[in-house]
Motif scaffolding. Structure first.
Motif, short mmCIF file in Angstrom:
data_model
loop_
_atom_site.label_atom_id
_atom_site.label_comp_id
_atom_site.label_asym_id
_atom_site.label_seq_id
_atom_site.Cartn_x
_atom_site.Cartn_y
_atom_site.Cartn_z
N ARG A 28 1.99 -4.61 -0.26
CA ARG A 28 1.40 -4.06 -1.47
C ARG A 28 -0.05 -4.52 -1.54
O ARG A 28 -0.43 -5.44 -0.82
CB ARG A 28 2.12 -4.59 -2.72
CG ARG A 28 3.58 -4.20 -2.84
CD ARG A 28 4.20 -4.96 -3.99
NE ARG A 28 5.58 -4.64 -4.25
CZ ARG A 28 6.00 -3.80 -5.18
NH1 ARG A 28 5.12 -3.20 -5.95
NH2 ARG A 28 7.28 -3.56 -5.35
N ILE A 29 -0.82 -3.92 -2.45
CA ILE A 29 -2.20 -4.35 -2.62
C ILE A 29 -2.60 -4.21 -4.08
O ILE A 29 -2.16 -3.28 -4.77
CB ILE A 29 -3.16 -3.58 -1.70
CG1 ILE A 29 -4.53 -4.21 -1.71
CG2 ILE A 29 -3.19 -2.10 -2.04
CD1 ILE A 29 -5.42 -3.81 -0.54
N ASP A 30 -3.41 -5.14 -4.54
CA ASP A 30 -3.96 -5.08 -5.88
C ASP A 30 -4.87 -3.86 -5.96
O ASP A 30 -5.80 -3.73 -5.17
CB ASP A 30 -4.75 -6.37 -6.15
CG ASP A 30 -5.41 -6.44 -7.50
OD1 ASP A 30 -5.45 -5.43 -8.22
OD2 ASP A 30 -5.91 -7.53 -7.84
N PRO A 31 -4.62 -2.94 -6.89
CA PRO A 31 -5.46 -1.74 -6.99
C PRO A 31 -6.95 -2.05 -7.15
O PRO A 31 -7.79 -1.30 -6.66
CB PRO A 31 -4.91 -1.02 -8.22
CG PRO A 31 -3.49 -1.46 -8.31
CD PRO A 31 -3.50 -2.88 -7.84
N ALA A 32 -7.27 -3.15 -7.78
CA ALA A 32 -8.68 -3.52 -7.94
C ALA A 32 -9.34 -3.82 -6.60
O ALA A 32 -10.53 -3.55 -6.41
CB ALA A 32 -8.81 -4.72 -8.87
#
Length: 82
Positions: A28-32
């Motif tokens: 997963r990845i932080d959208p920011a």
């Protein structure tokens, strides 16, 4: 890219502020992080879609886990080159 081309990213959301760790641990990845990296690469966010969002996802489970597979909180961003 052609002048009028768009670049779309769809990915599994991670906990805000998780940085790059979530990518290694949960896929997963932080959208920011995505927004920042794309801006640094010379792209501008022009649209965001919310139809793949899932507020019930805890954002801390591996996306391949059978309990969450297909129901993760995902973001959809559309960018254009500046």
């Amino acid at each position: 890219m052609k002048e009028d081309a768009v670049f779309v990213i769809i990915d599994h959301a991670a906990t805000p502020g998780s940085g790059y760790d979530a990518a290694n641990n949960f896929h997963r990845i932080d959208p920011a992080v995505v927004k920042f990296q794309m801006q640094e690469a010379g792209f501008k966010l022009i649209e965001e879609a919310f139809y793949l969002r899932n507020p019930n996802d805890d954002l801390n489970t591996l996306v391949f886990d059978p309990n969450v597979r297909g129901t993760t909180d995902r973001f959809v961003y559309k960018f254009t080159k500046l």
